[in-house]
Design a protein around this motif. Sequence first.
Motif, PDB file in Angstrom:
ATOM      1  N   TRP A 157      25.020  39.931  44.838  1.00 14.80           N
ATOM      2  CA  TRP A 157      25.708  40.972  44.069  1.00 14.80           C
ATOM      3  C   TRP A 157      24.824  42.200  43.927  1.00 14.80           C
ATOM      4  N   GLY A 158      23.531  41.980  43.730  1.00 18.68           N
ATOM      5  CA  GLY A 158      22.619  43.098  43.538  1.00 18.68           C
ATOM      6  C   GLY A 158      22.488  43.977  44.768  1.00 18.68           C
ATOM      7  N   ASN A 159      22.828  43.426  45.938  1.00 18.79           N
ATOM      8  CA  ASN A 159      22.736  44.193  47.178  1.00 18.79           C
ATOM      9  C   ASN A 159      24.040  44.873  47.551  1.00 18.79           C
ATOM     10  N   MET A 160      25.043  44.752  46.677  1.00 16.22           N
ATOM     11  CA  MET A 160      26.344  45.357  46.951  1.00 16.22           C
ATOM     12  C   MET A 160      26.573  46.489  45.955  1.00 16.22           C
ATOM     13  N   ALA A 161      27.034  47.626  46.448  1.00 13.21           N
ATOM     14  CA  ALA A 161      27.290  48.763  45.555  1.00 13.21           C
ATOM     15  C   ALA A 161      28.350  48.396  44.528  1.00 13.21           C
ATOM     16  N   ALA A 162      29.383  47.701  44.969  1.00 17.69           N
ATOM     17  CA  ALA A 162      30.446  47.230  44.067  1.00 17.69           C
ATOM     18  C   ALA A 162      31.170  46.109  44.783  1.00 17.69           C
ATOM     19  N   PRO A 163      31.157  44.903  44.237  1.00 19.40           N
ATOM     20  CA  PRO A 163      31.847  43.795  44.904  1.00 19.40           C
ATOM     21  C   PRO A 163      33.365  43.978  44.806  1.00 19.40           C
ATOM     22  N   ILE A 164      33.946  44.652  45.818  1.00 20.06           N
ATOM     23  CA  ILE A 164      35.374  44.980  45.772  1.00 20.06           C
ATOM     24  C   ILE A 164      36.212  43.708  45.666  1.00 20.06           C
ATOM     25  N   LEU A 165      35.924  42.750  46.527  1.00 19.91           N
ATOM     26  CA  LEU A 165      36.639  41.482  46.411  1.00 19.91           C
ATOM     27  C   LEU A 165      35.954  40.634  45.343  1.00 19.91           C
ATOM     28  N   PRO A 166      36.655  40.304  44.265  1.00 22.33           N
ATOM     29  CA  PRO A 166      36.024  39.600  43.143  1.00 22.33           C
ATOM     30  C   PRO A 166      35.890  38.109  43.410  1.00 22.33           C
ATOM     31  N   GLY A 167      35.004  37.766  44.336  1.00 25.33           N
ATOM     32  CA  GLY A 167      34.805  36.362  44.644  1.00 25.33           C
ATOM     33  C   GLY A 167      33.788  36.163  45.743  1.00 25.33           C
ATOM     34  N   TYR A 168      33.498  34.891  46.037  1.00 22.01           N
ATOM     35  CA  TYR A 168      32.573  34.544  47.108  1.00 22.01           C
ATOM     36  C   TYR A 168      32.838  33.113  47.538  1.00 22.01           C
ATOM     37  N   LEU A 169      32.292  32.751  48.692  1.00 20.04           N
ATOM     38  CA  LEU A 169      32.437  31.407  49.246  1.00 20.04           C
ATOM     39  C   LEU A 169      31.096  30.691  49.227  1.00 20.04           C
ATOM     40  N   ILE A 175      35.603  28.158  47.150  1.00 20.11           N
ATOM     41  CA  ILE A 175      35.677  29.575  46.819  1.00 20.11           C
ATOM     42  C   ILE A 175      35.665  29.773  45.313  1.00 20.11           C
ATOM     43  N   TYR A 176      35.013  30.848  44.866  1.00 14.60           N
ATOM     44  CA  TYR A 176      35.049  31.287  43.471  1.00 14.60           C
ATOM     45  C   TYR A 176      35.734  32.635  43.410  1.00 14.60           C
ATOM     46  N   VAL A 177      36.695  32.772  42.509  1.00 13.73           N
ATOM     47  CA  VAL A 177      37.432  34.023  42.329  1.00 13.73           C
ATOM     48  C   VAL A 177      37.608  34.256  40.835  1.00 13.73           C
ATOM     49  N   TRP A 178      37.568  35.526  40.417  1.00 10.09           N
ATOM     50  CA  TRP A 178      37.731  35.837  38.999  1.00 10.09           C
ATOM     51  C   TRP A 178      38.654  37.036  38.817  1.00 10.09           C
ATOM     52  N   GLY A 179      39.059  37.241  37.562  1.00 13.06           N
ATOM     53  CA  GLY A 179      39.898  38.385  37.231  1.00 13.06           C
ATOM     54  C   GLY A 179      39.841  38.658  35.748  1.00 13.06           C
ATOM     55  N   PRO A 180      40.500  39.727  35.290  1.00 11.42           N
ATOM     56  CA  PRO A 180      40.480  40.061  33.866  1.00 11.42           C
ATOM     57  C   PRO A 180      41.210  39.036  33.002  1.00 11.42           C
ATOM     58  N   ASP A 181      42.113  38.283  33.614  1.00  7.23           N
ATOM     59  CA  ASP A 181      42.794  37.194  32.920  1.00  7.23           C
ATOM     60  C   ASP A 181      43.173  36.141  33.960  1.00  7.23           C
ATOM     61  N   MET A 182      43.765  35.035  33.506  1.00 12.76           N
ATOM     62  CA  MET A 182      44.045  33.941  34.423  1.00 12.76           C
ATOM     63  C   MET A 182      45.065  34.328  35.481  1.00 12.76           C
ATOM     64  N   GLU A 183      46.106  35.055  35.099  1.00  9.39           N
ATOM     65  CA  GLU A 183      47.108  35.447  36.087  1.00  9.39           C
ATOM     66  C   GLU A 183      46.493  36.285  37.199  1.00  9.39           C
ATOM     67  N   ALA A 184      45.618  37.207  36.833  1.00 13.74           N
ATOM     68  CA  ALA A 184      44.970  38.044  37.845  1.00 13.74           C
ATOM     69  C   ALA A 184      44.052  37.211  38.733  1.00 13.74           C
ATOM     70  N   ALA A 185      43.294  36.297  38.137  1.00  7.95           N
ATOM     71  CA  ALA A 185      42.398  35.454  38.922  1.00  7.95           C
ATOM     72  C   ALA A 185      43.191  34.604  39.915  1.00  7.95           C
ATOM     73  N   LEU A 186      44.302  34.035  39.475  1.00  9.43           N
ATOM     74  CA  LEU A 186      45.108  33.205  40.367  1.00  9.43           C
ATOM     75  C   LEU A 186      45.773  34.035  41.456  1.00  9.43           C
ATOM     76  N   ALA A 187      46.248  35.224  41.108  1.00  4.93           N
ATOM     77  CA  ALA A 187      46.860  36.080  42.117  1.00  4.93           C
ATOM     78  C   ALA A 187      45.838  36.463  43.183  1.00  4.93           C
ATOM     79  N   ARG A 188      44.625  36.755  42.767  1.00  5.68           N
ATOM     80  CA  ARG A 188      43.577  37.105  43.723  1.00  5.68           C
ATOM     81  C   ARG A 188      43.210  35.893  44.578  1.00  5.68           C
ATOM     82  N   LEU A 189      43.166  34.713  43.954  1.00  2.65           N
ATOM     83  CA  LEU A 189      42.888  33.500  44.715  1.00  2.65           C
ATOM     84  C   LEU A 189      43.967  33.276  45.766  1.00  2.65           C
ATOM     85  N   GLU A 190      45.224  33.429  45.374  1.00  2.00           N
ATOM     86  CA  GLU A 190      46.315  33.220  46.317  1.00  2.00           C
ATOM     87  C   GLU A 190      46.244  34.225  47.465  1.00  2.00           C
ATOM     88  N   GLY A 191      45.916  35.478  47.146  1.00  2.00           N
ATOM     89  CA  GLY A 191      45.781  36.470  48.200  1.00  2.00           C
ATOM     90  C   GLY A 191      44.677  36.126  49.173  1.00  2.00           C
TER      91      GLY A 191
END
Length: 207
Positions: A157-169, A175-191
């Motif tokens: 994370w420290g080597n990235m200007a801004a982690p556009i995709l909120p997650g990593y493998l 996979i780990y994915v996050w969001g401002p709330d659960m619906e957002a986190a799940l939508a991002r995971l599904e995407g």
Amino acid sequence: MPEPIPQAAIEAIVSAGRRMAERNWVPATAGNISVRLPGGRVAITRSGFHKAQLDAGAVMAVDMGGAPENPALRPSAETGLHCGAYRTFPDVGAVVHGHSIANTVLSRRAGDSIRLEGYELLKAFPGLATHEAAVEIPVLDNDQDIPRLQRAVEARWGNMAAPILPGYLIRGHGIYVWGPDMEAALARLEGLEFMLACELANLSINR
């Protein structure tokens, strides 16, 4: 005594577990799910529970360092990775972790990232207004030493200007994915899972 976990947080975790299980992203007792609580607390799934069968008894609270409020309960082995996301990104309200076939296979084949380019679903992520974009999902080597793995995550994370995709493998793991709330986190995971499934299918077509 610790404050009770809010019912809304429990319901969000239970519902997320069922949604992820329906898509075969959390086989056996794999995966973990968490929600940020007020006062520097985190509600997270306990170790050893199938995510399709969660209830209030499968959810516990830890502090931001991952220490259980009730020492008799054992949180997910990877609680430190959830807490690391909450500590690093103050706007994160929920974190989900799954083990799909696509993310497991592709992460085993990848270098230090997986490139996603030209997908319409990229528009679902912060800072991407068009499909005409390319992003890199970080891939980190698996490590049973969770504090050491979290340090590796933070270094990326420290080597990235801004982690556009909120997650990593995590290689061969999930996979780990996050969001401002659960619906957002799940939508991002599904995407992300959809795009990774497309990448896996493309490998099969081009063999």
